[in-house]
Design a protein around this motif. Sequence first.
Motif, short mmCIF file in Angstrom:
data_model
loop_
_atom_site.label_atom_id
_atom_site.label_comp_id
_atom_site.label_asym_id
_atom_site.label_seq_id
_atom_site.Cartn_x
_atom_site.Cartn_y
_atom_site.Cartn_z
N ARG A 59 0.89 -1.17 0.00
CA ARG A 59 0.00 0.00 0.00
C ARG A 59 0.92 1.21 0.00
N GLY A 60 0.89 2.00 -1.09
CA GLY A 60 1.89 3.06 -1.23
C GLY A 60 3.26 2.41 -1.25
N LYS A 61 4.14 2.90 -0.39
CA LYS A 61 5.48 2.30 -0.31
C LYS A 61 5.62 1.41 0.92
N PHE A 62 4.51 1.08 1.56
CA PHE A 62 4.53 0.16 2.70
C PHE A 62 4.39 -1.29 2.24
N ILE A 63 5.07 -2.18 2.95
CA ILE A 63 4.83 -3.62 2.82
C ILE A 63 3.94 -4.02 3.99
N VAL A 64 2.86 -4.72 3.70
CA VAL A 64 1.92 -5.16 4.73
C VAL A 64 1.91 -6.69 4.72
N ILE A 65 2.43 -7.29 5.78
CA ILE A 65 2.43 -8.75 5.90
C ILE A 65 1.38 -9.10 6.94
N THR A 66 0.22 -9.57 6.48
CA THR A 66 -0.86 -9.83 7.42
C THR A 66 -0.66 -11.19 8.10
N THR A 67 -1.07 -11.25 9.37
CA THR A 67 -0.97 -12.49 10.14
C THR A 67 -2.33 -12.77 10.77
N SER A 68 -2.37 -13.84 11.54
CA SER A 68 -3.63 -14.25 12.17
C SER A 68 -4.26 -13.14 13.01
N SER A 69 -3.47 -12.24 13.64
CA SER A 69 -4.09 -11.25 14.53
C SER A 69 -3.71 -9.80 14.24
N GLY A 70 -3.02 -9.55 13.14
CA GLY A 70 -2.64 -8.17 12.83
C GLY A 70 -1.76 -8.14 11.60
N ALA A 71 -0.76 -7.28 11.61
CA ALA A 71 0.11 -7.19 10.44
C ALA A 71 1.48 -6.65 10.80
N LEU A 72 2.48 -7.16 10.10
CA LEU A 72 3.79 -6.53 10.12
C LEU A 72 3.73 -5.42 9.09
N LEU A 73 4.07 -4.22 9.51
CA LEU A 73 4.01 -3.07 8.62
C LEU A 73 5.43 -2.53 8.46
N CYS A 74 5.91 -2.56 7.23
CA CYS A 74 7.31 -2.21 6.99
C CYS A 74 7.41 -1.02 6.05
N HIS A 75 8.23 -0.06 6.44
CA HIS A 75 8.60 1.02 5.51
C HIS A 75 10.11 0.96 5.31
N ASN A 76 10.53 0.87 4.06
CA ASN A 76 11.96 0.72 3.76
C ASN A 76 12.72 2.04 3.87
N ALA A 77 12.00 3.17 3.74
CA ALA A 77 12.60 4.51 3.82
C ALA A 77 13.84 4.62 2.94
N MET A 78 14.94 5.14 3.50
CA MET A 78 16.12 5.42 2.67
C MET A 78 16.87 4.16 2.25
N SER A 79 17.02 3.21 3.16
CA SER A 79 18.00 2.16 2.91
C SER A 79 17.50 0.76 3.25
N GLY A 80 16.19 0.62 3.49
CA GLY A 80 15.69 -0.70 3.89
C GLY A 80 15.61 -1.67 2.73
N TYR A 81 15.92 -2.91 2.96
CA TYR A 81 15.68 -3.97 1.99
C TYR A 81 15.70 -5.30 2.74
N TRP A 82 15.22 -6.33 2.06
CA TRP A 82 15.08 -7.64 2.69
C TRP A 82 15.91 -8.66 1.95
N ASP A 83 16.38 -9.64 2.65
CA ASP A 83 16.94 -10.81 1.98
C ASP A 83 16.78 -12.01 2.90
N SER A 84 17.31 -13.11 2.47
CA SER A 84 17.21 -14.31 3.28
C SER A 84 18.57 -14.99 3.28
N THR A 85 18.85 -15.70 4.35
CA THR A 85 20.15 -16.38 4.41
C THR A 85 20.25 -17.45 3.33
N LEU A 86 19.09 -17.99 2.91
CA LEU A 86 19.13 -19.00 1.85
C LEU A 86 19.26 -18.36 0.48
N GLU A 87 18.84 -17.13 0.40
CA GLU A 87 18.81 -16.45 -0.90
C GLU A 87 19.25 -15.01 -0.67
#
Length: 276
Positions: A59-87
């Motif tokens: 939604r906009g520049k937010f990432i919304v990860i919904t769960t059973s009782s709410g949501a993880l709400l992430c804003h990457n702003a200037m330097s945020g990014y995601w990765d995984s140890t497997l990838e």
Amino acid sequence: MPEMPEVETMVERFQRWKGWRITDVEVDPEMTPAAAKKYLPEDEYNTVIGQAITGVYRRGKFIVITTSSGALLCHNAMSGYWDSTLEPWTFDYVEGARKPHDSDVRVDLKLESAKEVWYVRFHDARMFGSLRFVDPAALATKLSTIGPEVVGSTHLYEPKEVITAEEFGRALNKGKAVKELLMDQSRMAGLGNIYAAEALWYAGISPMRLGMTLSGAELHKLFEECGNVLNAAVIRKLNYDGLKIYRRKTCSRCKGPVTAEKLKGRTTHWCPACQK
Ligand SMILES: [Zn+2]
């Protein structure tokens, strides 16, 4: 700064986690107390552990990860990014590749499906971003401040209507620089520094013009180009070869010098010959 097309690319990658469970959370133990409040503070991560992921949205520049009782709400702003140890996703951003560093991991999520275990990391070197767990009411409040989307997406959270030409015209009919108005996420969601500059270049409009001085024809052209540049960027994913004005020395059209000047603290690239 990751913009809407980068966020869309991340959200697309995260679709695979739908139905997976968050089985552990670790946060960077070396943050200041003020910073620690922005990256899953203790009461929030204790709530998150054990929850199942029900969906991943933008939604906009937010990432919304919904769960059973709410949501993880992430804003990457200037330097945020995601990765995984497997990838370890190298995030090839327009300013150059971002290599995953362990030192800028703020939150580490352990995600499990029936068959797999992944450690997923939220990096944020400059710490202007955030990753919070919010209940549905707080999520609704937070997202209610965001204007309609400039372009739609299959991953939109509670899709609001994409902005209409009339709403676009009203949003820009103000005595402020047009680029500043385009980037104001409460007026319309999705344009940041790169794509506002690109849309204005395609439309032949100076970023410094006051929004209220744009003619009907200029508004119409700009409205179309805003949608075009965002849609094209989503399709190109993280390939910036097609940028026409942003961070260029010479204009892609007239080959004249590109002006780079600050507008509201952001370096703004434009061609004084082609953009009036
Ligand atoms: Zn030019």
